[in-house]
Design a protein around this motif. Structure first.
Motif, PDB file in Angstrom:
ATOM      1  N   LYS A  63       0.838  -1.194   0.000  1.00  0.00           N
ATOM      2  CA  LYS A  63       0.000   0.000   0.000  1.00  0.00           C
ATOM      3  C   LYS A  63       0.878   1.251   0.000  1.00  0.00           C
ATOM      4  CE  LYS A  63      -3.799  -2.429   0.341  1.00  0.00           C
ATOM      5  NZ  LYS A  63      -4.800  -2.477  -0.739  1.00  0.00           N
ATOM      6  N   ALA A  64       0.352   2.340  -0.529  1.00  0.00           N
ATOM      7  CA  ALA A  64       1.141   3.567  -0.660  1.00  0.00           C
ATOM      8  C   ALA A  64       1.240   4.339   0.645  1.00  0.00           C
ATOM      9  CB  ALA A  64       0.545   4.457  -1.746  1.00  0.00           C
ATOM     10  N   ASN A  65       0.157   4.372   1.416  1.00  0.00           N
ATOM     11  CA  ASN A  65       0.096   5.196   2.625  1.00  0.00           C
ATOM     12  C   ASN A  65      -0.485   4.385   3.779  1.00  0.00           C
ATOM     13  OD1 ASN A  65       0.777   7.879   1.340  1.00  0.00           O
ATOM     14  ND2 ASN A  65      -1.086   7.367   0.186  1.00  0.00           N
ATOM     15  N   PRO A  66      -0.086   4.700   5.019  1.00  0.00           N
ATOM     16  CA  PRO A  66      -0.591   3.921   6.157  1.00  0.00           C
ATOM     17  C   PRO A  66      -2.086   4.064   6.388  1.00  0.00           C
ATOM     18  CG  PRO A  66       0.664   5.828   6.916  1.00  0.00           C
ATOM     19  CD  PRO A  66       0.876   5.737   5.436  1.00  0.00           C
ATOM     20  N   GLN A  67      -2.678   5.185   5.952  1.00  0.00           N
ATOM     21  CA  GLN A  67      -4.111   5.386   6.149  1.00  0.00           C
ATOM     22  C   GLN A  67      -4.960   4.746   5.058  1.00  0.00           C
ATOM     23  OE1 GLN A  67      -1.862   7.775   5.561  1.00  0.00           O
ATOM     24  NE2 GLN A  67      -2.683   9.483   4.366  1.00  0.00           N
ATOM     25  N   ASP A  68      -4.333   4.154   4.035  1.00  0.00           N
ATOM     26  CA  ASP A  68      -5.091   3.526   2.952  1.00  0.00           C
ATOM     27  C   ASP A  68      -5.818   2.283   3.452  1.00  0.00           C
ATOM     28  OD1 ASP A  68      -4.038   5.445   1.298  1.00  0.00           O
ATOM     29  OD2 ASP A  68      -2.620   4.103   0.276  1.00  0.00           O
ATOM     30  N   ASP A  69      -6.957   1.984   2.842  1.00  0.00           N
ATOM     31  CA  ASP A  69      -7.701   0.773   3.188  1.00  0.00           C
ATOM     32  C   ASP A  69      -6.814  -0.452   2.992  1.00  0.00           C
ATOM     33  OD1 ASP A  69      -9.935   2.251   3.754  1.00  0.00           O
ATOM     34  OD2 ASP A  69     -10.938   1.855   1.839  1.00  0.00           O
ATOM     35  N   GLY A  70      -6.779  -1.319   3.998  1.00  0.00           N
ATOM     36  CA  GLY A  70      -6.011  -2.550   3.905  1.00  0.00           C
ATOM     37  C   GLY A  70      -4.541  -2.422   4.215  1.00  0.00           C
ATOM     38  N   ALA A  71      -4.087  -1.201   4.553  1.00  0.00           N
ATOM     39  CA  ALA A  71      -2.656  -1.018   4.832  1.00  0.00           C
ATOM     40  C   ALA A  71      -2.281  -1.512   6.218  1.00  0.00           C
ATOM     41  CB  ALA A  71      -2.273   0.452   4.673  1.00  0.00           C
ATOM     42  N   LEU A  72      -3.167  -1.327   7.202  1.00  0.00           N
ATOM     43  CA  LEU A  72      -2.825  -1.591   8.590  1.00  0.00           C
ATOM     44  C   LEU A  72      -3.983  -2.234   9.346  1.00  0.00           C
ATOM     45  CD1 LEU A  72      -1.130   1.787   9.658  1.00  0.00           C
ATOM     46  CD2 LEU A  72       0.024  -0.423   9.520  1.00  0.00           C
ATOM     47  N   LEU A  73      -3.636  -3.056  10.311  1.00  0.00           N
ATOM     48  CA  LEU A  73      -4.542  -3.454  11.384  1.00  0.00           C
ATOM     49  C   LEU A  73      -3.712  -3.461  12.655  1.00  0.00           C
ATOM     50  CD1 LEU A  73      -7.273  -4.514  12.445  1.00  0.00           C
ATOM     51  CD2 LEU A  73      -6.367  -6.832  12.118  1.00  0.00           C
ATOM     52  N   ALA A  74      -4.207  -2.796  13.694  1.00  0.00           N
ATOM     53  CA  ALA A  74      -3.426  -2.712  14.934  1.00  0.00           C
ATOM     54  C   ALA A  74      -4.346  -2.759  16.144  1.00  0.00           C
ATOM     55  CB  ALA A  74      -2.600  -1.424  14.952  1.00  0.00           C
ATOM     56  N   PHE A  75      -3.839  -3.338  17.232  1.00  0.00           N
ATOM     57  CA  PHE A  75      -4.621  -3.441  18.457  1.00  0.00           C
ATOM     58  C   PHE A  75      -3.731  -3.956  19.580  1.00  0.00           C
ATOM     59  CE2 PHE A  75      -4.947  -7.294  16.005  1.00  0.00           C
ATOM     60  CZ  PHE A  75      -4.772  -8.325  16.908  1.00  0.00           C
ATOM     61  N   ASP A  76      -4.184  -3.771  20.804  1.00  0.00           N
ATOM     62  CA  ASP A  76      -3.514  -4.341  21.969  1.00  0.00           C
ATOM     63  C   ASP A  76      -3.897  -5.819  22.079  1.00  0.00           C
ATOM     64  OD1 ASP A  76      -2.387  -1.913  22.578  1.00  0.00           O
ATOM     65  OD2 ASP A  76      -3.764  -1.443  24.224  1.00  0.00           O
ATOM     66  N   THR A  77      -2.879  -6.668  22.218  1.00  0.00           N
ATOM     67  CA  THR A  77      -3.141  -8.105  22.320  1.00  0.00           C
ATOM     68  C   THR A  77      -3.566  -8.511  23.720  1.00  0.00           C
ATOM     69  OG1 THR A  77      -0.799  -8.527  22.795  1.00  0.00           O
ATOM     70  CG2 THR A  77      -1.506  -8.673  20.493  1.00  0.00           C
ATOM     71  N   GLY A  78      -3.010  -7.838  24.723  1.00  0.00           N
ATOM     72  CA  GLY A  78      -3.274  -8.192  26.107  1.00  0.00           C
ATOM     73  C   GLY A  78      -2.112  -7.749  26.971  1.00  0.00           C
ATOM     74  N   PRO A  79      -2.070  -8.177  28.209  1.00  0.00           N
ATOM     75  CA  PRO A  79      -0.963  -7.808  29.092  1.00  0.00           C
ATOM     76  C   PRO A  79       0.337  -8.437  28.608  1.00  0.00           C
ATOM     77  CG  PRO A  79      -2.296  -9.513  30.090  1.00  0.00           C
ATOM     78  CD  PRO A  79      -3.017  -9.097  28.847  1.00  0.00           C
ATOM     79  N   ALA A  80       1.442  -7.766  28.887  1.00  0.00           N
ATOM     80  CA  ALA A  80       2.753  -8.315  28.529  1.00  0.00           C
ATOM     81  C   ALA A  80       3.662  -8.260  29.752  1.00  0.00           C
ATOM     82  CB  ALA A  80       3.337  -7.577  27.323  1.00  0.00           C
ATOM     83  N   ASN A  81       4.549  -7.264  29.817  1.00  0.00           N
ATOM     84  CA  ASN A  81       5.521  -7.230  30.910  1.00  0.00           C
ATOM     85  C   ASN A  81       4.972  -6.651  32.211  1.00  0.00           C
ATOM     86  OD1 ASN A  81       7.563  -8.199  29.176  1.00  0.00           O
ATOM     87  ND2 ASN A  81       7.929  -6.140  28.410  1.00  0.00           N
ATOM     88  N   ALA A  82       3.970  -5.769  32.142  1.00  0.00           N
ATOM     89  CA  ALA A  82       3.542  -5.053  33.348  1.00  0.00           C
ATOM     90  C   ALA A  82       3.148  -5.987  34.490  1.00  0.00           C
ATOM     91  CB  ALA A  82       2.407  -4.081  33.013  1.00  0.00           C
ATOM     92  N   PRO A  83       2.275  -6.973  34.280  1.00  0.00           N
ATOM     93  CA  PRO A  83       1.903  -7.828  35.411  1.00  0.00           C
ATOM     94  C   PRO A  83       3.051  -8.709  35.900  1.00  0.00           C
ATOM     95  CG  PRO A  83       0.861  -8.592  33.387  1.00  0.00           C
ATOM     96  CD  PRO A  83       1.470  -7.268  33.080  1.00  0.00           C
ATOM     97  N   ILE A  84       3.953  -9.108  34.998  1.00  0.00           N
ATOM     98  CA  ILE A  84       5.117  -9.880  35.423  1.00  0.00           C
ATOM     99  C   ILE A  84       6.009  -9.004  36.295  1.00  0.00           C
ATOM    100  CG2 ILE A  84       7.105 -11.224  34.669  1.00  0.00           C
ATOM    101  CD1 ILE A  84       5.608 -11.687  32.003  1.00  0.00           C
ATOM    102  N   ASN A  85       6.205  -7.754  35.861  1.00  0.00           N
ATOM    103  CA  ASN A  85       6.987  -6.809  36.672  1.00  0.00           C
ATOM    104  C   ASN A  85       6.364  -6.628  38.048  1.00  0.00           C
ATOM    105  OD1 ASN A  85       8.501  -6.528  34.366  1.00  0.00           O
ATOM    106  ND2 ASN A  85       7.882  -4.427  33.938  1.00  0.00           N
ATOM    107  N   ASP A  86       5.026  -6.481  38.068  1.00  0.00           N
ATOM    108  CA  ASP A  86       4.340  -6.287  39.342  1.00  0.00           C
ATOM    109  C   ASP A  86       4.526  -7.508  40.250  1.00  0.00           C
ATOM    110  OD1 ASP A  86       3.495  -3.847  38.399  1.00  0.00           O
ATOM    111  OD2 ASP A  86       1.436  -4.480  37.979  1.00  0.00           O
ATOM    112  N   LEU A  87       4.453  -8.692  39.659  1.00  0.00           N
ATOM    113  CA  LEU A  87       4.612  -9.921  40.427  1.00  0.00           C
ATOM    114  C   LEU A  87       5.972  -9.975  41.115  1.00  0.00           C
ATOM    115  CD1 LEU A  87       3.528 -13.006  40.878  1.00  0.00           C
ATOM    116  CD2 LEU A  87       5.219 -13.512  39.115  1.00  0.00           C
ATOM    117  N   VAL A  88       7.050  -9.782  40.341  1.00  0.00           N
ATOM    118  CA  VAL A  88       8.386  -9.930  40.927  1.00  0.00           C
ATOM    119  C   VAL A  88       8.714  -8.761  41.850  1.00  0.00           C
ATOM    120  CG1 VAL A  88       9.207 -11.382  39.045  1.00  0.00           C
ATOM    121  CG2 VAL A  88       9.547  -8.902  38.909  1.00  0.00           C
ATOM    122  N   GLN A  89       8.069  -7.607  41.611  1.00  0.00           N
ATOM    123  CA  GLN A  89       8.297  -6.478  42.519  1.00  0.00           C
ATOM    124  C   GLN A  89       7.637  -6.755  43.864  1.00  0.00           C
ATOM    125  OE1 GLN A  89       6.358  -3.852  43.991  1.00  0.00           O
ATOM    126  NE2 GLN A  89       8.255  -2.947  44.760  1.00  0.00           N
TER     127      GLN A  89
END
Length: 354
Positions: A163-189
């Protein structure tokens, strides 16, 4: 960039017109002290008007210190510190004063990147996808690829470099998958007084509790269609699910939860990407990376495999977005944040405005 992992501030220079990456410049990292991290942690979940304690001063001084090390910047992209994120309710809160930072450094500052997107019905996150699109063009991708940022929260960008530009249809799909490092950091802290499970050393000694993992994956967020985003503490239930486990098993199980969230998220991609490029602190966790490689049907590699710096990609992203804001270009689109139409966010503060 100061992320939800609360480890410190990343700063990086970039030469760009907001569309093409011409050159990567110097970078630096300024770690938070234990006292500073405690002040920031104490302000999590609070909103403008709430008592933020020492957190604003800690954040301002850390950013001022590291940015003062750089010469020649024409503009600074300042993300601020995310304290609360509730796009369907109260909005989003990135603590930070761009006016004060511009005055202190004598350089224009672009900041408050997310509020406009949220005001227009978007999630306000993630915002790095437009930069990921430029990165794919920079390293010459010819097939769809995906970027996975494993910071405090995990977020995924699938993109089609044809695709030519990031705003073009079909160029991008993005989202948060879920927790990553934060809860692990909280656990060991909480349990061990450590800031993170460095190199996955604790998880490596543990065993995954499958029952806890299954309960985690019953969370309704995973069935929501993207775009979608999370607050740092939306999955605080993770700590409850591992409460009875020993330290090593708890760390292993929470690492498996973060990896499983990514696997669930990959099912939303329009096509299987040719490779998954991992950035953020999570790529330094060999347990996390092995789990992802075992559970996905595409190559899983750190972004260094294509010549990028996974420790600085988020900081570089906000430098890139700052230039887009100056040029009046969009910084988010329907398939990155769910906003109704491509929109540009950000406020511009200039030192002569004080």
């Amino acid at each position: 960039m100061s992320g939800t992992s609360l480890d410190g501030v990343d700063a990086a220079m970039l030469r760009t017109d907001g569309e093409t990456i011409f050159d990567f410049g110097a970078s630096a990292y300024r770690a938070y002290t234990d006292v500073e991290r405690a002040a920031l942690r104490g302000a999590l979940g609070r909103w403008p008007g709430d008592d933020l304690g020492e957190a604003p001063g800690v954040s301002f001084e850390a950013h001022r210190e590291i940015l003062a090390e750089f010469d020649g910047a024409e503009v600074i992209g300042f993300h601020g510190q995310t304290l609360a994120h509730d796009p369907a309710g109260r909005g989003t809160h990135q603590m930070g004063d761009g006016d004060a930072l511009a005055e202190a450094l004598g350089t224009p500052v672009v900041w408050d990147f997310r509020s406009t997107d949220v005001a227009l019905g978007g999630q306000g996150a993630p915002l790095a996808p437009f930069f990921h699109f430029a990165c794919a063009k920079w390293f010459g991708a010819s097939q769809p690829v995906a970027f996975l940022n494993l910071g405090g929260v995990g977020n995924l960008t699938w993109l089609d470099p044809a695709k030519a530009n990031p705003q073009d249809d079909g160029a991008l799909l993005a989202f948060d998958t879920g927790p990553a490092n934060a809860p692990i950091n909280d656990l060991v802290q909480q349990r061990l007084g450590l800031d993170c499970d460095r190199d996955g050393a604790l998880a490596m000694k543990g065993r995954v509790e499958e029952g806890a993992l299954e309960l985690f994956l019953e969370e309704g967020y995973f069935r929501k269609i993207p775009p979608k985003s999370l607050d740092r503490d939306d999955f605080s239930l993770m700590l409850d699910l591992v409460r009875e486990l020993n330290d090593a098993d708890a760390a292993a199980t929470m690492t498996a939860m973060a990896a499983a969230a990514v696997m669930q998220g990959m099912e939303h991609c329009p096509t299987l990407p040719s490779r998954l490029l991992v950035t953020g602190g999570g790529r330094h966790n060999p347990v996390m990376m092995r789990m992802l490689a075992a559970g996905l049907d595409c190559p899983v590699e750190p972004v260094e495999a294509v010549g990028l710096d996974g420790d600085m990609l988020e900081a570089q992203a906000f430098a890139f977005l700052a230039v887009r804001v100056l040029r009046g270009l969009p910084t988010s689109a329907p398939m990155t944040t769910g906003v109704a139409a491509p929109v540009g966010g950000g406020r511009i503060s200039r030192p002569d405005q004080a």
